[in-house]
Design a protein around this motif. Structure first.
Motif, mmCIF file in Angstrom:
data_model
loop_
_atom_site.group_PDB
_atom_site.id
_atom_site.type_symbol
_atom_site.label_atom_id
_atom_site.label_comp_id
_atom_site.label_asym_id
_atom_site.label_seq_id
_atom_site.Cartn_x
_atom_site.Cartn_y
_atom_site.Cartn_z
ATOM 1 N N LEU A 15 0.850 -1.193 0.000
ATOM 2 C CA LEU A 15 0.000 0.000 0.000
ATOM 3 C C LEU A 15 0.880 1.236 0.000
ATOM 4 N N THR A 16 0.556 2.197 -0.866
ATOM 5 C CA THR A 16 1.301 3.456 -0.922
ATOM 6 C C THR A 16 0.315 4.616 -0.877
ATOM 7 N N VAL A 17 0.459 5.459 0.110
ATOM 8 C CA VAL A 17 -0.386 6.650 0.250
ATOM 9 C C VAL A 17 0.464 7.865 -0.075
ATOM 10 N N LYS A 18 -0.007 8.685 -1.027
ATOM 11 C CA LYS A 18 0.765 9.840 -1.480
ATOM 12 C C LYS A 18 -0.059 11.124 -1.351
ATOM 13 N N ASP A 19 0.479 12.071 -0.592
ATOM 14 C CA ASP A 19 -0.078 13.427 -0.488
ATOM 15 C C ASP A 19 -1.594 13.412 -0.293
ATOM 16 N N GLY A 36 -1.881 16.166 3.594
ATOM 17 C CA GLY A 36 -0.633 15.788 2.945
ATOM 18 C C GLY A 36 0.045 14.580 3.559
ATOM 19 N N VAL A 37 -0.695 13.511 3.794
ATOM 20 C CA VAL A 37 -0.135 12.304 4.404
ATOM 21 C C VAL A 37 0.545 11.432 3.349
ATOM 22 N N ASP A 38 1.738 10.955 3.679
ATOM 23 C CA ASP A 38 2.486 10.030 2.822
ATOM 24 C C ASP A 38 2.992 8.873 3.677
ATOM 25 N N PHE A 39 2.781 7.640 3.228
ATOM 26 C CA PHE A 39 3.443 6.494 3.848
ATOM 27 C C PHE A 39 3.309 5.276 2.943
ATOM 28 N N THR A 40 4.153 4.292 3.189
ATOM 29 C CA THR A 40 4.062 3.012 2.479
ATOM 30 C C THR A 40 3.913 1.893 3.511
ATOM 31 N N LEU A 41 3.308 0.818 3.065
ATOM 32 C CA LEU A 41 3.108 -0.361 3.907
ATOM 33 C C LEU A 41 3.573 -1.568 3.114
ATOM 34 N N THR A 63 -10.879 6.941 4.903
ATOM 35 C CA THR A 63 -10.508 7.313 3.542
ATOM 36 C C THR A 63 -9.890 6.134 2.811
ATOM 37 N N LEU A 64 -9.023 5.381 3.481
ATOM 38 C CA LEU A 64 -8.396 4.221 2.851
ATOM 39 C C LEU A 64 -9.427 3.175 2.451
ATOM 40 N N MET A 65 -10.559 3.146 3.156
ATOM 41 C CA MET A 65 -11.635 2.196 2.844
ATOM 42 C C MET A 65 -12.675 2.786 1.890
ATOM 43 N N ARG A 66 -12.509 4.061 1.528
ATOM 44 C CA ARG A 66 -13.515 4.773 0.727
ATOM 45 C C ARG A 66 -14.889 4.749 1.409
ATOM 46 N N LEU A 67 -14.893 5.037 2.708
ATOM 47 C CA LEU A 67 -16.138 5.030 3.483
ATOM 48 C C LEU A 67 -16.483 6.413 4.034
ATOM 49 N N LEU A 68 -15.849 7.447 3.532
ATOM 50 C CA LEU A 68 -16.164 8.803 3.977
ATOM 51 C C LEU A 68 -17.556 9.222 3.519
ATOM 52 N N LYS A 69 -18.220 9.996 4.353
ATOM 53 C CA LYS A 69 -19.525 10.557 4.019
ATOM 54 C C LYS A 69 -19.456 12.083 4.137
ATOM 55 N N PRO A 70 -20.299 12.815 3.361
ATOM 56 C CA PRO A 70 -20.342 14.271 3.497
ATOM 57 C C PRO A 70 -20.644 14.645 4.956
ATOM 58 N N SER A 78 -3.412 10.071 -3.578
ATOM 59 C CA SER A 78 -3.667 8.744 -4.147
ATOM 60 C C SER A 78 -3.431 7.677 -3.089
ATOM 61 N N VAL A 79 -4.109 6.549 -3.263
ATOM 62 C CA VAL A 79 -3.938 5.383 -2.396
ATOM 63 C C VAL A 79 -3.744 4.183 -3.322
ATOM 64 N N ILE A 80 -2.501 3.773 -3.492
ATOM 65 C CA ILE A 80 -2.177 2.690 -4.409
ATOM 66 C C ILE A 80 -2.161 1.370 -3.638
ATOM 67 N N LEU A 81 -3.110 0.520 -3.950
ATOM 68 C CA LEU A 81 -3.181 -0.813 -3.351
ATOM 69 C C LEU A 81 -2.823 -1.817 -4.437
ATOM 70 N N GLY A 82 -1.670 -2.468 -4.286
ATOM 71 C CA GLY A 82 -1.188 -3.328 -5.364
ATOM 72 C C GLY A 82 -0.732 -2.471 -6.526
ATOM 73 N N ASP A 83 -1.500 -2.522 -7.629
ATOM 74 C CA ASP A 83 -1.110 -1.756 -8.818
ATOM 75 C C ASP A 83 -2.179 -0.770 -9.266
ATOM 76 N N ARG A 84 -3.126 -0.432 -8.376
ATOM 77 C CA ARG A 84 -4.167 0.522 -8.786
ATOM 78 C C ARG A 84 -4.483 1.507 -7.667
ATOM 79 N N ASP A 85 -4.911 2.699 -8.105
ATOM 80 C CA ASP A 85 -5.306 3.746 -7.184
ATOM 81 C C ASP A 85 -6.771 3.520 -6.820
ATOM 82 N N ILE A 86 -7.021 3.082 -5.581
ATOM 83 C CA ILE A 86 -8.397 2.735 -5.222
ATOM 84 C C ILE A 86 -9.271 3.971 -4.999
#
Length: 239
Positions: A15-19, A36-41, A63-70, A78-86
């Motif tokens: 997992l790669t989280v960028k900005d 502006g959070v950045d980290f890799t797992l 946010t990593l789960m795409r469960l945010l609500k207004p 971006s949140v790259i899981l494997g080879d795609r930005d989820i």
């Protein structure tokens, strides 16, 4: 946010989280919750995300789960899981990513469990909703296997959440989250409101689950004693 170096930085990250930036739109204007959070797992890594209350840790987990609500919204990153930005996939695609590839053990298991459904029904509901097929008996046996994997008796399958202790509820939440063997497990303060003996039981369960699945874990919290015992690497968020 600051992080230490990963122990296996030469391996491709899971997992790669960028900005990553998340805003809350309020009548008084925008509030920066994640700035502006950045980290890799990396594979099999135990990573702790710590910070004071209100610094955006749970918002980041959602946010990593795409469960945010207004009124929350993802502003950038971006949140790259494997080879795609989820963050860019459709909601239908993301539904299949959840539980299969990335899963959340929520804070406050009592609030996440349905009080009028038996435990086995809730485990089965999660599996079926995210793509697992099988006969009723096959799914029931799979639910019982999940309970055993978190140290709970098969008897728990026919119980309701109010019949369980706090530690048992938390382990049921773990059983639901790991039913489809995800690559990444996000544990959002999994021991909050539990006594120290039960905290240890819950964390031991999480470590055993990680070993069984070969998964990476993001532990969200602010209990530095717990973090010191569990994590291989620490990231710090600031309010």
């Amino acid at each position: 946010m600051t992080t230490s170096a990963p122990p296996n930085a030469s391996a491709p990250p899971t997992l790669t989280v960028k900005d990553l930036r998340v805003m809350y739109d309020t009548p008084e204007g925008q509030v920066k919750a994640v700035n502006g959070v950045d980290f890799t797992l990396h594979a099999g890594e135990r990573f702790a995300l710590v910070g004071e209350s209100g610094c955006g840790k749970t918002t980041l987990a959602l946010t990593l789960m795409r469960l945010l609500k207004p009124p929350a919204r993802i502003d950038d990153g971006s949140v790259i899981l494997g080879d795609r930005d989820i963050l860019q996939v459709s909601e239908d695609e993301m539904r299949q990513v959840r539980l299969n590839e990335i899963a959340l053990v929520p804070q406050g298991a009592m609030n996440s469990l349905n009080p009028v459904m038996r435990v086995e029904e809730q485990i089965i509901d999660g599996m079926v909703d995210h793509g697992l097929n099988g006969t009723k008996e096959e799914l029931r046996l799979r639910a019982i296997h999940q309970l055993r994997s978190v140290g709970l008796s098969p008897v728990v399958a026919r119980m309701y959440p109010h019949e369980l202790s706090g530690g048992m509820k938390q382990r049921v939440a773990m059983a639901i989250a790991t039913a489809l063997r995800p690559k990444v497990i996000i544990a959002d303060e999994p021991t909050s409101a539990l006594d120290v003996v039960v905290q240890r039981q819950v964390m031991t369960t999480l470590v055993n689950l990680q070993a069984e699945l070969g998964a990476s874990v993001i532990l969200v919290g602010h209990d530095m004693g717990l973090v010191a015992q569990f994590a291989e690497r620490v990231g710090v968020m600031y309010a």
